[in-house]
Design an enzyme around this catalytic site. Structure first.
Site, PDB file in Angstrom:
ATOM      1  N   GLU A 132       0.820  -1.222   0.000  1.00  0.00           N
ATOM      2  CA  GLU A 132       0.000   0.000   0.000  1.00  0.00           C
ATOM      3  C   GLU A 132       0.853   1.272   0.000  1.00  0.00           C
ATOM      4  O   GLU A 132       0.395   2.341   0.391  1.00  0.00           O
ATOM      5  CB  GLU A 132      -0.970  -0.019   1.180  1.00  0.00           C
ATOM      6  CG  GLU A 132      -1.986  -1.143   1.046  1.00  0.00           C
ATOM      7  CD  GLU A 132      -2.680  -1.551   2.325  1.00  0.00           C
ATOM      8  OE1 GLU A 132      -3.661  -2.308   2.241  1.00  0.00           O
ATOM      9  OE2 GLU A 132      -2.241  -1.120   3.411  1.00  0.00           O
ATOM     10  N   ASP A 149      -0.573  -5.600   9.343  1.00  0.00           N
ATOM     11  CA  ASP A 149      -1.590  -4.796  10.007  1.00  0.00           C
ATOM     12  C   ASP A 149      -1.530  -5.086  11.498  1.00  0.00           C
ATOM     13  O   ASP A 149      -1.407  -6.250  11.905  1.00  0.00           O
ATOM     14  CB  ASP A 149      -2.990  -5.191   9.528  1.00  0.00           C
ATOM     15  CG  ASP A 149      -3.446  -4.421   8.306  1.00  0.00           C
ATOM     16  OD1 ASP A 149      -2.670  -3.598   7.794  1.00  0.00           O
ATOM     17  OD2 ASP A 149      -4.577  -4.662   7.863  1.00  0.00           O
ATOM     18  N   HIS A 209      -0.356   0.020  10.604  1.00  0.00           N
ATOM     19  CA  HIS A 209       0.684  -0.930  10.214  1.00  0.00           C
ATOM     20  C   HIS A 209       1.834  -0.938  11.215  1.00  0.00           C
ATOM     21  O   HIS A 209       2.075   0.049  11.915  1.00  0.00           O
ATOM     22  CB  HIS A 209       1.255  -0.588   8.828  1.00  0.00           C
ATOM     23  CG  HIS A 209       0.298  -0.788   7.705  1.00  0.00           C
ATOM     24  ND1 HIS A 209       0.342  -0.042   6.540  1.00  0.00           N
ATOM     25  CD2 HIS A 209      -0.733  -1.657   7.549  1.00  0.00           C
ATOM     26  CE1 HIS A 209      -0.617  -0.442   5.721  1.00  0.00           C
ATOM     27  NE2 HIS A 209      -1.281  -1.422   6.319  1.00  0.00           N
TER      28      HIS A 209
END
Length: 591
Positions: free
Chosen positions: A337, A361, A528
């Site tokens: 991401e 995550d 994260h």
């Protein structure tokens, strides 16, 4: 194209310049300190790429300005990225110090009674503080005899910690972060801050649209022979998990093959964009063959790519691992991401340890009560106070399965130069590749799925940027936890069971953000985090202080916190000192 040389460690033996007996009596002892320091560092350290660390010793002992200048000229020609000054005696403080404003520096003053090495250390550090050029202090706890050439354990620990962090600083300088795409789903870490990279890390940002990846794939700007090798390797080593998609979204064998092919091509092309590939020049693609000099990268993926093309999970997971179809090799740093701030935490961890980094995550805090309610299982051992579920579809390195073994047979993640092919195969065997969930990834893809073995020490980190303050670093040391299979299955199926999982139990201190596991989760600054093998929070703290990044949260023992000596002048509380010193000195590469 000429390969960029690795940074070296400069050793500066300094000496009392008075002739007619004083200097002459100290020459051998002083130079031997320098040689012993160099021998220690070259024996115990490697660069993240696996290459041996080189030390450069001044041609002469340094007594004043002229010899300091000669030493600096030598260091400048040899790519010295950090320096350690050593002495057993009194020398002339400000006349002999390393004045480079951005190069990490430490001073080891020998703790002996015959000559006042400690007095020089204090005088030189005072000069560093007054001139605004922070330096690290190294001074042995116990007095040594003048003819004792050994390096005490406490001195060795500081020398190695300083050198590991200093090499990380020097290795990042001048490199780039490849931002492949833009902002992913509004994630703040993918709003790539050029000023942060330039001012604090000495890096550039190379922004490239994801259409460049599409162009390279469509126009065959890659090594076609390597693609065939990668496909054959995947056919031999990939185990596939269940397809949890509804029937109308499941792909047939031909479609699945096309997804696998493109996923492997993405890995190859992202790698080539980062570091270049001379084979591209052989097919007339000279410009593309150079790469972008990227020491780290991020791939946006969601949603502008993944709504129509295979996601980046396979590419990211393989690049971040210590092995692929070419065998065991240095892991890359690729943030899913395009979370550049998590990418920087990954980069720090890799530079400090040489190991692969696990991107995840920080998904769920499970209290002991909630787990007992849902599964009937009562947590105990490392997990007794609750656990955090670390899970992400993307770039978790396969090393994170912890199927590698240390010298005592314990599960771990090794520096890539210590990993055997059998251990790489074991990590692959522990991984399943599950078809991507259509609701998330309309273009398909494969997500790696593994479960991290329990009882492994880890350090979880994260960099965040705070408006008006700048970057801050979070650190949480702890352990992976192994749950009974039925308990894991129940908990895992409540989220996405096709993704890799690490159950993490942070070490609690009973204070502040480490009062309990819930507080760790509640104080984490973003969605994260990164897992680095081992309890290496102290190394992160030292590295952060070199870059002038304050640490806002950590559970490292106070005796292991090692920062420049000038931090002590910024108050009495060591964490407050850190904030004030970082604000006072500003980013390492001020812009």
């Amino acid at each position: 194209m000429k390969k960029i040389s690795l940074p070296k460690i400069g050793i500066r033996p300094v000496i009392d310049g008075r002739r007619m007996g004083v200097r002459e009596s100290l020459e051998e002892q002083t130079m031997n300190m320098a040689k012993a320091t160099a021998a220690l560092l070259t024996e115990k350290l490697r660069h993240a790429c696996g290459a041996a660390v080189e030390c450069v010793i001044s041609d002469t002992c340094i007594a004043g300005m002229a010899e300091a200048a000669a030493c600096e000229e030598k260091f400048s020609s040899q790519n010295v990225g950090l320096t350690i000054t050593v002495t057993p005696c009194w020398c002339y403080g400000s006349e002999t110090i390393d004045m480079d404003p951005t190069r990490p520096k430490a001073i080891w003053g020998f703790n002996g009674t015959e000559r006042p090495g400690a007095v020089y250390l204090a005088a030189a550090l005072a000069a560093h503080s007054q001139k605004g050029i922070p330096a690290f202090s190294i001074y042995g706890h116990d007095v040594q005899d003048a003819d004792d050439t050994s390096i005490p354990a406490d001195v060795e620990e500081k020398l190695l910690r300083f050198a590991r962090a200093g090499l990380a600083v020097a290795s990042m300088k001048g490199k780039s972060y490849l931002s492949l795409g833009g902002v992913s789903m509004g994630i703040a870490g993918s709003i790539v801050d050029h000023n942060f990279f330039e001012s604090w890390l000495g890096m550039k940002v190379q922004a490239v649209d994801m259409t460049e990846l599409r162009r390279r794939i469509d126009q065959k700007i890659y090594d076609e022979a390597e693609l065939e090798m990668a496909l054959a390797w995947a056919d031999k080593n990939f185990r596939y998990g269940e397809d949890e998609n509804n029937k109308q979204y499941q792909r047939n064998a031909e479609q699945s093959r096309a997804v696998l092919r493109e996923s492997l091509l993405m890995a190859m092309c992202i790698r080539d964009m980062m570091q270049g590939n001379s084979k591209l020049a052989d097919i007339g693609r000279v410009e593309e063959s150079l790469g972008y000099n990227a020491i780290a990268a991020g791939f946006q993926g969601q949603r502008h790519w993944t709504d129509q093309y295979p996601n980046g999970d396979t590419a990211e997971a393989l690049l971040n691992s210590s092995f692929d179809w070419n065998g065991v090799r240095e892991p890359f740093v690729v943030a899913t991401e395009n979370d550049s701030l998590n990418g920087v935490a990954m980069l720090m961890g890799h530079q400090l340890t040489g190991t692969a980094q696990v991107f995840a995550d920080v998904r769920t805090y499970w209290s002991p009560e909630a787990i007992e309610r849902v599964t009937g299982h009562k947590l105990d051992g490392l997990a007794e106070h609750g656990i955090i579920h670390l899970i992400n579809s993307g770039s978790a390195a396969l090393d994170g399965s912890c199927k590698q073994r240390d010298s005592e047979g314990n599960p771990t993640m090794k520096p890539h130069w210590e990993i055997s092919q059998q251990e790489a195969d074991a990590c692959l065997a522990a991984t399943e590749w599950c078809p991507a969930i259509h609701e998330y990834f309309r273009g398909g893809g494969y997500s790696s799925r593994f479960l991290t073995e329990g009882g492994v020490p880890f350090t979880m980190t994260r960099v965040n940027i705070i408006k008006g303050l700048g970057p801050v670093l979070q650190i949480a040391e702890g352990w992976s936890v192994e749950l009974p299979k039925d308990v894991h299955d129940i908990l895992n199926k409540r989220t996405n069971s096709t993704w890799p999982t690490t159950w993490f139990a942070p070490r609690l201190t009973g204070k502040g953000p480490f009062t309990d596991v819930y507080s760790v989760m509640a104080n984490w600054g973003a969605n994260h985090g990164v897992l680095t093998i081992g309890h290496v929070g102290a190394d992160f703290i030292t590295l952060a202080s070199m870059l002038r990044i304050p640490v806002c949260m950590h559970n490292v023992e106070e005796t292991k916190v090692y920062r420049p000596s000038a931090w002590a002048a910024h108050g009495m509380d060591i964490e407050g000192q850190d904030y004030r010193a970082c604000q006072n000195y500003g980013p390492l590469y001020k812009r």
